[in-house]
Design an enzyme around this catalytic site. Structure first.
Site, PDB file in Angstrom:
ATOM      1  N   ASP A  73       0.861  -1.176   0.000  1.00 33.65           N
ATOM      2  CA  ASP A  73       0.000   0.000   0.000  1.00 33.65           C
ATOM      3  C   ASP A  73       0.900   1.229   0.000  1.00 33.65           C
ATOM      4  OD1 ASP A  73      -1.940  -1.912   0.395  1.00 33.65           O
ATOM      5  OD2 ASP A  73      -2.774  -1.013   2.203  1.00 33.65           O
ATOM      6  N   HIS A 131       4.680  -7.777  -0.558  1.00 34.58           N
ATOM      7  CA  HIS A 131       4.383  -9.069  -1.169  1.00 34.58           C
ATOM      8  C   HIS A 131       4.989  -9.173  -2.564  1.00 34.58           C
ATOM      9  CE1 HIS A 131       1.026  -9.891   1.803  1.00 34.58           C
ATOM     10  NE2 HIS A 131       1.168  -8.584   1.933  1.00 34.58           N
ATOM     11  N   SER A 232       8.180   3.467   4.803  1.00 33.25           N
ATOM     12  CA  SER A 232       9.418   3.683   4.065  1.00 33.25           C
ATOM     13  C   SER A 232       9.107   3.756   2.581  1.00 33.25           C
ATOM     14  CB  SER A 232      10.426   2.575   4.372  1.00 33.25           C
ATOM     15  OG  SER A 232      11.707   2.931   3.895  1.00 33.25           O
TER      16      SER A 232
END
Length: 263
Positions: A73, A131, A232
């Protein structure tokens, strides 16, 4: 490296499991400050530490789009095609992909024909896990120690080549006959970058540079790769001819959402 010291201290604080009443206050305060949406996660009060809150996992798996999906995200800071060995971190501010990738890239040839790239920013409110964006073979991982500057846009505008100066973990990946790289960039107050497939990779630890090579190590699209212990950035760099990105600057994206066609 004062930022590294601050980040280690913050990481230590975030890992403390305070008494439940106190921890609930800390969690709710953090969630309110950053406007975290818990609709896909356990309730805010169920996390035993700030680190557990930062690294929260989804209650239910998301449906994966076709194509090359976002690994996380976040917010698209820039997406484009490389030119003369340079890429933009944000508009009008560049970084060196070859320097960023370090020994994970053969500087003599692998990017010389051009490349496509995207810079994804994870804020403190975002889901911090990442992922696999497609089915791929992992060839190697490189850890590079470095600074821990904030990677928020205003700092990218102040510090040249910031991504390549910061601590990072680079995964060298192969899809079909082409290579792409996933770069997990450390930042101020990121306690750790965790890569679940290899516990040897330790970040924020002043270890210099380390290279880990693999054979027959394959991942499926959507598979859990790791997490940041606070927000980050992830940089995706692909050899020319592999990806056709369909995202744009300042677009919000989510893990599982298609961001590119695989050619």
């Amino acid at each position: 490296m004062i930022n590294n010291i601050i980040s280690r201290a913050f990481g230590s604080f975030a890992s403390i499991k305070f008494p439940k009443t106190i921890q609930n206050i800390i969690n709710k305060s953090y969630a309110k400050i950053f406007g975290i949406d818990f609709s896909e996660f356990r309730d805010c009060g169920e996390y035993e530490s700030l680190t557990a809150l930062f690294t929260r996992t989804l209650k239910n798996p998301r449906k994966l789009d076709d194509g090359f999906i976002s690994p996380c995200d976040g917010l698209v800071l820039y997406c484009g095609k490389g030119f003369e060995g340079q890429a933009f971190s944000i508009k009008n501010h560049t970084y060196s992909p070859k320097e960023l990738l370090s020994s994970a890239c053969d500087e003599k040839s692998e990017l010389d024909e051009g490349f496509d790239y995207a810079n994804l920013y994870l804020s403190p409110r975002d889901y911090h896990n990442f992922h696999a964006p497609c089915d791929f073979e992992l060839l190697s991982a490189v850890y590079e120690s470095g600074e821990l500057y904030s990677v928020a846009p205003k700092y990218l505008a102040k510090i040249s080549n910031l991504y390549a100066k910061n601590e990072r973990v680079v995964l060298r990946c192969k899809s079909g006959e082409k290579l792409f790289w996933l770069v997990f960039v450390g930042a101020l107050n990121v306690g750790k970058i965790k890569i679940f497939c290899d516990e040897r990779i330790q970040t924020n630890a002043n270890l210099g540079s380390s290279v880990y090579e693999y054979e027959n190590k394959h991942f499926s699209k959507g598979e859990h790769l790791g997490c940041f212990e606070l927000g980050s950035s992830i940089v995706i760099i692909a050899q020319k001819g592999l990806l056709n990105f369909n995202i744009q600057e300042n677009q919000k994206i989510k893990f599982s959402q298609k961001i590119a066609d695989i050619k």
